[in-house]
Design a protein around this motif. Sequence first.
Motif, PDB file in Angstrom:
ATOM      1  N   THR A 107       0.879  -1.345   0.118  1.00 26.95           N
ATOM      2  CA  THR A 107       0.038   0.029   0.161  1.00 26.95           C
ATOM      3  C   THR A 107       0.943   1.184  -0.104  1.00 26.95           C
ATOM      4  N   LEU A 108       2.049   1.208   0.777  1.00 29.90           N
ATOM      5  CA  LEU A 108       2.863   2.600   0.839  1.00 29.90           C
ATOM      6  C   LEU A 108       3.602   2.510  -0.416  1.00 29.90           C
ATOM      7  N   GLN A 109       3.890   1.625  -1.527  1.00 28.54           N
ATOM      8  CA  GLN A 109       4.283   1.846  -2.678  1.00 28.54           C
ATOM      9  C   GLN A 109       3.023   2.541  -3.705  1.00 28.54           C
ATOM     10  N   ALA A 110       1.827   1.721  -3.629  1.00 31.96           N
ATOM     11  CA  ALA A 110       0.962   2.476  -4.268  1.00 31.96           C
ATOM     12  C   ALA A 110       0.295   3.521  -4.062  1.00 31.96           C
ATOM     13  N   ILE A 111       0.789   4.021  -2.641  1.00 33.90           N
ATOM     14  CA  ILE A 111       0.468   5.670  -2.228  1.00 33.90           C
ATOM     15  C   ILE A 111       1.759   6.484  -2.907  1.00 33.90           C
ATOM     16  N   ALA A 112       3.008   5.936  -3.113  1.00 33.56           N
ATOM     17  CA  ALA A 112       4.071   6.553  -3.603  1.00 33.56           C
ATOM     18  C   ALA A 112       3.877   6.885  -4.853  1.00 33.56           C
ATOM     19  N   ALA A 113       3.153   5.878  -5.882  1.00 30.92           N
ATOM     20  CA  ALA A 113       3.254   6.131  -7.247  1.00 30.92           C
ATOM     21  C   ALA A 113       2.032   7.104  -7.512  1.00 30.92           C
ATOM     22  N   THR A 114       1.132   7.175  -6.448  1.00 32.49           N
ATOM     23  CA  THR A 114      -0.002   8.582  -6.450  1.00 32.49           C
ATOM     24  C   THR A 114       0.593   9.909  -6.517  1.00 32.49           C
ATOM     25  N   VAL A 115       1.624   9.854  -5.715  1.00 32.88           N
ATOM     26  CA  VAL A 115       2.410  11.022  -5.354  1.00 32.88           C
ATOM     27  C   VAL A 115       2.972  11.646  -6.296  1.00 32.88           C
ATOM     28  N   LEU A 116       3.841  10.793  -7.475  1.00 37.73           N
ATOM     29  CA  LEU A 116       4.543  11.242  -8.340  1.00 37.73           C
ATOM     30  C   LEU A 116       3.969  12.207  -9.161  1.00 37.73           C
ATOM     31  N   PRO A 117       2.798  11.930  -9.940  1.00 41.01           N
ATOM     32  CA  PRO A 117       2.364  12.932 -10.943  1.00 41.01           C
ATOM     33  C   PRO A 117       1.670  14.238 -10.132  1.00 41.01           C
ATOM     34  N   LEU A 118       1.884  14.154  -8.722  1.00 37.70           N
ATOM     35  CA  LEU A 118       1.227  15.286  -8.363  1.00 37.70           C
ATOM     36  C   LEU A 118       2.451  16.205  -8.027  1.00 37.70           C
ATOM     37  N   VAL A 119       3.674  15.859  -7.887  1.00 35.63           N
ATOM     38  CA  VAL A 119       4.739  16.618  -7.457  1.00 35.63           C
ATOM     39  C   VAL A 119       5.570  16.945  -8.687  1.00 35.63           C
ATOM     40  N   ALA A 143       5.441  17.817 -12.981  1.00 33.06           N
ATOM     41  CA  ALA A 143       4.693  18.111 -14.300  1.00 33.06           C
ATOM     42  C   ALA A 143       5.437  17.257 -15.417  1.00 33.06           C
ATOM     43  N   ALA A 144       6.669  17.207 -15.409  1.00 34.64           N
ATOM     44  CA  ALA A 144       7.333  16.615 -16.514  1.00 34.64           C
ATOM     45  C   ALA A 144       7.019  15.027 -16.235  1.00 34.64           C
ATOM     46  N   THR A 145       7.234  14.479 -17.599  1.00 32.67           N
ATOM     47  CA  THR A 145       6.791  12.929 -17.693  1.00 32.67           C
ATOM     48  C   THR A 145       7.971  12.339 -16.819  1.00 32.67           C
ATOM     49  N   ILE A 146       7.584  11.266 -15.991  1.00 26.62           N
ATOM     50  CA  ILE A 146       8.474  10.398 -15.259  1.00 26.62           C
ATOM     51  C   ILE A 146       8.250   9.209 -16.148  1.00 26.62           C
ATOM     52  N   THR A 147       9.387   8.563 -16.515  1.00 29.58           N
ATOM     53  CA  THR A 147       9.559   7.282 -17.346  1.00 29.58           C
ATOM     54  C   THR A 147       9.310   6.117 -16.175  1.00 29.58           C
ATOM     55  N   ARG A 148       9.134   5.027 -16.786  1.00 26.58           N
ATOM     56  CA  ARG A 148       8.680   3.810 -16.028  1.00 26.58           C
ATOM     57  C   ARG A 148       9.937   3.381 -15.112  1.00 26.58           C
ATOM     58  N   ASP A 149      11.066   3.360 -15.666  1.00 27.10           N
ATOM     59  CA  ASP A 149      12.128   2.876 -14.934  1.00 27.10           C
ATOM     60  C   ASP A 149      12.555   3.991 -13.518  1.00 27.10           C
ATOM     61  N   GLU A 150      12.406   5.135 -13.935  1.00 22.29           N
ATOM     62  CA  GLU A 150      12.522   6.245 -12.915  1.00 22.29           C
ATOM     63  C   GLU A 150      11.708   6.136 -11.655  1.00 22.29           C
ATOM     64  N   ALA A 151      10.310   6.004 -12.533  1.00 21.14           N
ATOM     65  CA  ALA A 151       9.324   5.784 -11.439  1.00 21.14           C
ATOM     66  C   ALA A 151       9.580   4.644 -10.484  1.00 21.14           C
ATOM     67  N   ARG A 152       9.799   3.640 -11.009  1.00 19.88           N
ATOM     68  CA  ARG A 152      10.027   2.228 -10.209  1.00 19.88           C
ATOM     69  C   ARG A 152      11.217   2.348  -9.475  1.00 19.88           C
ATOM     70  N   ARG A 153      12.081   2.993  -9.665  1.00 21.54           N
ATOM     71  CA  ARG A 153      13.311   3.317  -8.744  1.00 21.54           C
ATOM     72  C   ARG A 153      12.849   4.294  -7.504  1.00 21.54           C
ATOM     73  N   LEU A 154      12.088   5.232  -7.883  1.00 17.09           N
ATOM     74  CA  LEU A 154      11.870   6.111  -6.898  1.00 17.09           C
ATOM     75  C   LEU A 154      10.718   5.675  -5.895  1.00 17.09           C
ATOM     76  N   ILE A 155       9.867   4.856  -6.321  1.00 19.01           N
ATOM     77  CA  ILE A 155       8.722   4.067  -5.543  1.00 19.01           C
ATOM     78  C   ILE A 155       9.525   3.177  -4.656  1.00 19.01           C
ATOM     79  N   ALA A 156      10.639   2.579  -5.125  1.00 16.81           N
ATOM     80  CA  ALA A 156      10.978   1.526  -4.014  1.00 16.81           C
ATOM     81  C   ALA A 156      11.970   2.329  -3.127  1.00 16.81           C
TER      82      ALA A 156
END
Length: 331
Positions: free
Chosen positions: A117-129, A131-144
Amino acid sequence: MTTLDAATRQSLRHALYAYLHNFGGESQAEIRAIAGSLLSVQEKAGELAPQGLQIEQWVDELVADFDPTEMATQVWDEAGQLLATQAKHWRETLEIKTRATLDAYLQQYMPELDRATLQAIAATVLPLVEAATITRDEARRLIAVVSEVVNEPTALHLHRVLDPKWVLLAEKVHQVQQYREVEASTTEVVSAYVHKFQPAAIEISEGLVEQAMQAVTNSKVKLKLGLDVGLDAPTRKLLVKQVMLKFKLMEASSQPAKTALEVAQQVHDEVLHYRQKHGLAVARYLPPVTTTDHPTGNSILGGEMSVGIELHPRTSTANASDSDEEPAETD
C-alpha cells in the motif's frame, strides 16, 4: 514512431556517459532510469516534446547497444556534463518532494501501512509533485527508494514537523485516493484497448485516457462496472495523469476482462467516428467501426468527443516543444 534525431541522440548518449562517470550507476535498470531522467529534464526545459508513451521508446533508443564499459574511451563536452548534473539534481529534488509528501500523508491520514500500500501511495504522489513525464524505470526506482526510506516507526511520522506545502499535497493525494475505483477501472479499460487494438506508443496519450475515463464514468457503464461517482474537471485532470503513470507501471497481465474489452471497443469506435467526422487521418491500427453510433450524433459514451481529447497526434519533431501544460510540481 518518431525517433530522436541523430544529433539529439548523440548528445543524450554523451550526457548518459557523463552521468555514469560522475555519479555512478551499474545495473541495466539504473541506466534506463538515468536515461529517462535525462529525457525528463530535456522535456522540462522545452527541448523535447514526447507524446503519449513515446518517451519510453526514446529510453529504448538511448540504451540500445549502450556499453558502460566503454566509458574510458568516451569524450563528453560541457553541455553533456551540464545535462548530467541537471538530471542528478532533478532526481534528488523529485525524491525529496515525493518523500516529504508521502511523509505528510502518513502523518495526516494513515500512519501505518503495509509495504504494498505504501508503494501504491508513492506512485500516486509522483504525478502530483512533478509536471514533466516520469519514465517507467525512474518511477519504479523512486517508488522503491522512497518506500524503503519512509518505512520507519510510526512515532517518527507523528512527531515530525511538516512544511504546509507538503500537507497541501498530502490532501491532494487523499483526494485522489477517494477515486481509486475510477482510476483502476480506467486503467483496466486502457489496458484492454492497447491489448485489443495495439496502438502506437504515440497514441497512448492523455487524450485516450480521458476518453476511457469518460466511458467508465458514463451512467450506463458506471452501472455495469458498479461505480457511483461524479468527477469535476480538476479531479478528472488529476486522475488522467494518475492513469498514465499507473498504466506504465503495470506488469504484463492476462486476457483483459470482458467488460473492459467491451468498453475499450466503445472507446475505439468513438475515436474512429470522431476522426472520420472531422476529416482527420485514421490511425493505421484502427479497424472499421463495429457498433452503431447514437442517432443524435453525440458520443454514445456521453457527450461530444472534441473537448480536451488529443485524437490527432502533433507532427512536431522530437527536438521541438509546443507543450503548454501547467506545471504540477512544488519547488
